[in-house]
Design a protein around this motif. Structure first.
Motif, PDB file in Angstrom:
ATOM      1  N   GLY A 151     -10.715  15.260   2.419  1.00  0.00           N
ATOM      2  CA  GLY A 151     -10.950  14.691   1.101  1.00  0.00           C
ATOM      3  C   GLY A 151     -12.353  14.135   0.948  1.00  0.00           C
ATOM      4  N   THR A 152     -12.771  13.973  -0.293  1.00  0.00           N
ATOM      5  CA  THR A 152     -14.090  13.412  -0.586  1.00  0.00           C
ATOM      6  C   THR A 152     -14.043  11.893  -0.482  1.00  0.00           C
ATOM      7  OG1 THR A 152     -13.618  13.184  -2.945  1.00  0.00           O
ATOM      8  CG2 THR A 152     -14.541  15.303  -2.197  1.00  0.00           C
ATOM      9  N   THR A 153     -15.224  11.309  -0.480  1.00  0.00           N
ATOM     10  CA  THR A 153     -15.323   9.849  -0.454  1.00  0.00           C
ATOM     11  C   THR A 153     -14.565   9.231  -1.619  1.00  0.00           C
ATOM     12  OG1 THR A 153     -17.463   9.896   0.653  1.00  0.00           O
ATOM     13  CG2 THR A 153     -16.943   7.926  -0.617  1.00  0.00           C
ATOM     14  N   ASP A 154     -14.770   9.761  -2.824  1.00  0.00           N
ATOM     15  CA  ASP A 154     -14.107   9.197  -4.016  1.00  0.00           C
ATOM     16  C   ASP A 154     -12.599   9.345  -3.927  1.00  0.00           C
ATOM     17  OD1 ASP A 154     -16.547   8.479  -5.037  1.00  0.00           O
ATOM     18  OD2 ASP A 154     -16.726  10.211  -6.380  1.00  0.00           O
ATOM     19  N   TYR A 155     -12.158  10.503  -3.435  1.00  0.00           N
ATOM     20  CA  TYR A 155     -10.713  10.740  -3.312  1.00  0.00           C
ATOM     21  C   TYR A 155     -10.083   9.732  -2.350  1.00  0.00           C
ATOM     22  CZ  TYR A 155      -6.360  13.159  -2.056  1.00  0.00           C
ATOM     23  OH  TYR A 155      -5.043  13.480  -1.810  1.00  0.00           O
ATOM     24  N   LYS A 156     -10.743   9.474  -1.238  1.00  0.00           N
ATOM     25  CA  LYS A 156     -10.184   8.540  -0.262  1.00  0.00           C
ATOM     26  C   LYS A 156     -10.192   7.108  -0.788  1.00  0.00           C
ATOM     27  CE  LYS A 156     -11.277  11.351   3.765  1.00  0.00           C
ATOM     28  NZ  LYS A 156     -12.060  11.443   5.017  1.00  0.00           N
ATOM     29  N   ARG A 157     -11.199   6.763  -1.555  1.00  0.00           N
ATOM     30  CA  ARG A 157     -11.193   5.441  -2.182  1.00  0.00           C
ATOM     31  C   ARG A 157     -10.014   5.325  -3.157  1.00  0.00           C
ATOM     32  NH1 ARG A 157     -14.980   1.810  -1.379  1.00  0.00           N
ATOM     33  NH2 ARG A 157     -16.941   2.416  -0.383  1.00  0.00           N
ATOM     34  N   LEU A 158      -9.780   6.386  -3.894  1.00  0.00           N
ATOM     35  CA  LEU A 158      -8.652   6.398  -4.829  1.00  0.00           C
ATOM     36  C   LEU A 158      -7.331   6.253  -4.065  1.00  0.00           C
ATOM     37  CD1 LEU A 158      -7.369   6.885  -7.631  1.00  0.00           C
ATOM     38  CD2 LEU A 158      -7.521   9.341  -7.166  1.00  0.00           C
ATOM     39  N   LEU A 159      -7.203   7.006  -2.960  1.00  0.00           N
ATOM     40  CA  LEU A 159      -5.977   6.896  -2.167  1.00  0.00           C
ATOM     41  C   LEU A 159      -5.820   5.496  -1.585  1.00  0.00           C
ATOM     42  CD1 LEU A 159      -5.751  10.246  -0.141  1.00  0.00           C
ATOM     43  CD2 LEU A 159      -4.440   9.553  -2.153  1.00  0.00           C
ATOM     44  N   GLY A 160      -6.922   4.909  -1.130  1.00  0.00           N
ATOM     45  CA  GLY A 160      -6.853   3.550  -0.603  1.00  0.00           C
ATOM     46  C   GLY A 160      -6.305   2.586  -1.634  1.00  0.00           C
ATOM     47  N   ARG A 161      -6.786   2.724  -2.858  1.00  0.00           N
ATOM     48  CA  ARG A 161      -6.294   1.867  -3.940  1.00  0.00           C
ATOM     49  C   ARG A 161      -4.824   2.132  -4.235  1.00  0.00           C
ATOM     50  NH1 ARG A 161      -8.203   3.175  -9.926  1.00  0.00           N
ATOM     51  NH2 ARG A 161      -6.464   4.642  -9.681  1.00  0.00           N
ATOM     52  N   GLN A 162      -4.472   3.410  -4.366  1.00  0.00           N
ATOM     53  CA  GLN A 162      -3.106   3.751  -4.750  1.00  0.00           C
ATOM     54  C   GLN A 162      -2.088   3.357  -3.670  1.00  0.00           C
ATOM     55  OE1 GLN A 162      -3.972   3.952  -7.859  1.00  0.00           O
ATOM     56  NE2 GLN A 162      -2.459   5.571  -8.243  1.00  0.00           N
ATOM     57  N   PHE A 186      -2.469   0.909  -1.526  1.00  0.00           N
ATOM     58  CA  PHE A 186      -2.395  -0.556  -1.577  1.00  0.00           C
ATOM     59  C   PHE A 186      -1.453  -1.001  -2.692  1.00  0.00           C
ATOM     60  CE2 PHE A 186      -4.281  -4.734  -2.870  1.00  0.00           C
ATOM     61  CZ  PHE A 186      -3.938  -5.428  -1.704  1.00  0.00           C
ATOM     62  N   PHE A 187      -1.599  -0.401  -3.862  1.00  0.00           N
ATOM     63  CA  PHE A 187      -0.684  -0.726  -4.965  1.00  0.00           C
ATOM     64  C   PHE A 187       0.755  -0.318  -4.623  1.00  0.00           C
ATOM     65  CE2 PHE A 187      -4.283  -0.206  -8.346  1.00  0.00           C
ATOM     66  CZ  PHE A 187      -4.821  -1.426  -7.956  1.00  0.00           C
ATOM     67  N   ALA A 188       0.897   0.834  -3.953  1.00  0.00           N
ATOM     68  CA  ALA A 188       2.239   1.334  -3.611  1.00  0.00           C
ATOM     69  C   ALA A 188       2.999   0.365  -2.706  1.00  0.00           C
ATOM     70  CB  ALA A 188       2.139   2.696  -2.940  1.00  0.00           C
ATOM     71  N   HIS A 189       2.277  -0.356  -1.842  1.00  0.00           N
ATOM     72  CA  HIS A 189       2.956  -1.345  -1.007  1.00  0.00           C
ATOM     73  C   HIS A 189       3.732  -2.339  -1.874  1.00  0.00           C
ATOM     74  CE1 HIS A 189       1.171   0.095   2.605  1.00  0.00           C
ATOM     75  NE2 HIS A 189      -0.040  -0.330   2.362  1.00  0.00           N
ATOM     76  N   PHE A 190       3.121  -2.781  -2.946  1.00  0.00           N
ATOM     77  CA  PHE A 190       3.729  -3.827  -3.773  1.00  0.00           C
ATOM     78  C   PHE A 190       4.824  -3.267  -4.682  1.00  0.00           C
ATOM     79  CE2 PHE A 190      -0.349  -5.455  -2.444  1.00  0.00           C
ATOM     80  CZ  PHE A 190      -0.038  -6.756  -2.069  1.00  0.00           C
ATOM     81  N   THR A 191       4.617  -2.045  -5.208  1.00  0.00           N
ATOM     82  CA  THR A 191       5.674  -1.471  -6.043  1.00  0.00           C
ATOM     83  C   THR A 191       6.893  -1.101  -5.200  1.00  0.00           C
ATOM     84  OG1 THR A 191       4.717   0.754  -5.845  1.00  0.00           O
ATOM     85  CG2 THR A 191       4.039  -0.571  -7.744  1.00  0.00           C
ATOM     86  N   THR A 192       6.682  -0.788  -3.921  1.00  0.00           N
ATOM     87  CA  THR A 192       7.792  -0.462  -3.030  1.00  0.00           C
ATOM     88  C   THR A 192       8.527  -1.717  -2.574  1.00  0.00           C
ATOM     89  OG1 THR A 192       6.658   1.524  -2.222  1.00  0.00           O
ATOM     90  CG2 THR A 192       8.408   0.637  -0.838  1.00  0.00           C
ATOM     91  N   LEU A 193       7.763  -2.743  -2.196  1.00  0.00           N
ATOM     92  CA  LEU A 193       8.375  -3.954  -1.646  1.00  0.00           C
ATOM     93  C   LEU A 193       8.945  -4.877  -2.722  1.00  0.00           C
ATOM     94  CD1 LEU A 193       5.722  -4.822   1.107  1.00  0.00           C
ATOM     95  CD2 LEU A 193       8.026  -3.901   1.463  1.00  0.00           C
ATOM     96  N   PHE A 194       8.328  -4.851  -3.921  1.00  0.00           N
ATOM     97  CA  PHE A 194       8.758  -5.763  -4.987  1.00  0.00           C
ATOM     98  C   PHE A 194       8.950  -4.984  -6.288  1.00  0.00           C
ATOM     99  CE2 PHE A 194       5.698  -7.823  -2.092  1.00  0.00           C
ATOM    100  CZ  PHE A 194       6.540  -8.754  -1.475  1.00  0.00           C
ATOM    101  N   PRO A 195       9.911  -4.055  -6.304  1.00  0.00           N
ATOM    102  CA  PRO A 195      10.056  -3.157  -7.461  1.00  0.00           C
ATOM    103  C   PRO A 195      10.457  -3.864  -8.749  1.00  0.00           C
ATOM    104  CG  PRO A 195      11.908  -2.934  -5.935  1.00  0.00           C
ATOM    105  CD  PRO A 195      10.902  -3.777  -5.241  1.00  0.00           C
ATOM    106  N   LYS A 196      11.097  -5.027  -8.640  1.00  0.00           N
ATOM    107  CA  LYS A 196      11.488  -5.762  -9.852  1.00  0.00           C
ATOM    108  C   LYS A 196      10.312  -6.495 -10.467  1.00  0.00           C
ATOM    109  CE  LYS A 196      16.319  -6.444  -8.467  1.00  0.00           C
ATOM    110  NZ  LYS A 196      17.378  -7.433  -8.179  1.00  0.00           N
ATOM    111  N   GLN A 197       9.284  -6.732  -9.670  1.00  0.00           N
ATOM    112  CA  GLN A 197       8.136  -7.504 -10.139  1.00  0.00           C
ATOM    113  C   GLN A 197       6.965  -6.620 -10.550  1.00  0.00           C
ATOM    114  OE1 GLN A 197       7.222 -10.695  -7.492  1.00  0.00           O
ATOM    115  NE2 GLN A 197       5.444 -11.406  -8.640  1.00  0.00           N
TER     116      GLN A 197
END
Length: 469
Positions: free
Chosen positions: A435-446, A448-459
């Motif tokens: 992947g490109t630099t930009d793609y990996k930055r995007l994945l890093g962000r997504q 990171f967000f996925a941790h919270f949507t997975t662990l705290f789906p009601k919030q």
């Protein structure tokens, strides 16, 4: 001298212990049903079964023999596809492959047969999901995988969830030949002692080293440590889990207490390689491989693990895993030192753990980016945080600044958005084949967000973050 049972034959050989098991089986023993495919443990054409004696019981696991040192067969029962054969008839597994037209060129077929036979011999529940997991490291390029899945289903139906699949039952139902029932006593009679080994490169499972250096290891001294008892075991005491560095991912997968504490453990571990590799690769090897995208390294970094290091004088020292890596493929380990164990505090009812991974195919692939998080929450405030990420730096990355920022912050959307900005400043991905630099930055962000949507789906929901993006 390396001593083991190969199918129904006792082998004693002075061959170099660093030779691959695949080459010994094919070229020394002329058992050519075991195929040479990728020589990287990726395709499963070279799958064999390894039976290890525990008292009067033999435990069988599948491995890819192309990246396994011959010396690791010492004292074991090694089974090739020829060793599964019955006299003048097909085994139940072979018949299932035939009946469902699950073979075409036939190159991959022996690996599938051996892997499914291993499933029948295993202690796992005899259900379809586990059967498919058993062949997760086997690739077919020409038949179409659905026919193979149907064959696996036929095998499961025959087993009928018979968790007490003794050798006698499996023999009577034509899964394995009759000689299997004598193997426990024959291995006991061998009483294989430790190999006398010269000083050489330390090798445990060898799954990474043999991809890179198989020819070199076959010609030079190796010091095999996979069977060293002081490097084995998983111990849980007083809220601390200590894992010997010879433990495998399969050892974690099969550990009942650890699975009760980490209920999504198997879900996370299923993203790590294939069953054959999970059965072979040591956790210590994953750490000292120092790959910036090592799955288990990222996993243990987020658990804020410590590692104990042992030297040749049997002196120990303990350091934080997050301080172990110094640069690309460099780390705090001297030539005479070994990783002995990994320790971490177990999650509690107030803490949360998650692992995420993105790669080009779902299973049996190297991550483009992977990430893990461990949070403790008290009164809706983050009291402890450890975040790790791979594929975005020269080392497996513990996010010191992001983790520190999250502590004592409220568990809110704004906190997560601000933390992501810090995360982006901490990482430095480069463009490569994954992947490109930009793609990996995007994945890093997504991720990171996925941790919270997975662990705290009601919030938190995915839409919240999509709208912000």
């Amino acid at each position: 001298m390396i001593t083991f049972i190969l199918n129904n034959k006792t082998i004693k050989t002075s061959e170099h212990s660093g030779t691959t098991l695949l080459d010994f089986v094919r070229y020394q023993q002329r058992l050519t049903g075991t195929k040479i495919g990728c020589r990287e443990g990726d395709c499963g054409a070279c799958t064999l079964l390894v039976g290890t004696r525990h008292g009067d019981i033999i435990e069988y696991q599948s491995i890819t023999s192309c990246i396994s040192p011959l010396g690791n067969a010492h004292g074991k029962h090694i089974v090739t596809v020829e060793g599964t054969n019955l006299k003048d008839k097909l085994t139940t597994t072979q018949e299932a492959m035939k009946a469902n037209y699950a073979t075409q060129c036939g190159f991959c077929t022996p690996g599938f047969v051996v892997a499914l036979t291993g499933f029948a011999l295993s202690n796992s529940d005899k259900n379809y999901t586990n059967a498919i997991d058993a062949i997760s490291g086997n690739i077919c390029r020409c038949t179409g995988y659905k026919a193979i899945e149907k064959a696996a289903h036929q095998v499961v139906k025959k087993l009928d969830n018979n968790t007490n699949s003794t050798f006698n039952w499996l023999i009577e139902n034509q899964f394995i030949p009759e000689y299997f029932k004598n193997i426990p006593q024959r291995l006991k009679d061998i009483e294989a002692k430790d190999l006398n080994q010269p000083k050489g490169k330390y090798v445990s499972g060898g799954t990474d080293l043999y991809v890179q250096q198989a020819d070199h290891l076959a010609d030079n001294a190796v010091h095999l440590i996979a069977e060293k008892e002081y490097l084995k075991g998983i111990n849980i005491k007083n809220g601390i889990c200590t894992i010997g560095t010879n433990a495998t991912v399969s050892d974690l997968w099969n550990h009942t207490e650890l699975n009760s504490i980490l209920p999504n453990l198997k879900k996370h571990l299923k993203l790590v390689s294939s069953e054959q590799i999970r059965n072979m690769a040591s956790l210590g090897g994953n750490l000292v491989n120092a790959s910036p995208i090592g799955d288990m390294t990222i996993f243990f970094l987020s658990l804020n693990s410590n590692i104990t290091i042992l030297n040749s004088a049997e002196k120990e020292r303990t350091i934080a895993l997050k301080n172990f890596y110094k640069g690309y493929k460099t780390y705090d380990l001297k030539d005479d030192e070994l990783l002995k164990s990994i320790q971490f505090k177990l999650p509690t009812e107030q803490s949360f753990f998650n692992f995420e991974k993105v790669c080009k195919r779902t299973h049996l692939d190297i991550a483009s980016v992977n990430s893990a998080i461990h949070l403790s929450i008290e009164n809706k405030t983050i009291s402890e945080a450890h975040v790790s990420i791979g594929g975005v730096a020269a080392i497996p990355k513990y996010l010191h600044e992001t983790s520190a920022f999250l502590v004592d912050k409220p568990l809110t959307f704004d906190t997560i958005i601000e933390a992501n900005q810090i995360l982006q400043n901490e990482i430095s991905p480069i463009s490569d084949v994954r992947g490109t630099t930009d793609y990996k930055r995007l994945l890093g962000r997504q991720l990171f967000f996925a941790h919270f949507t997975t662990l705290f789906p009601k919030q938190f929901t995915l839409n919240d973050f999509v709208q912000h993006a």
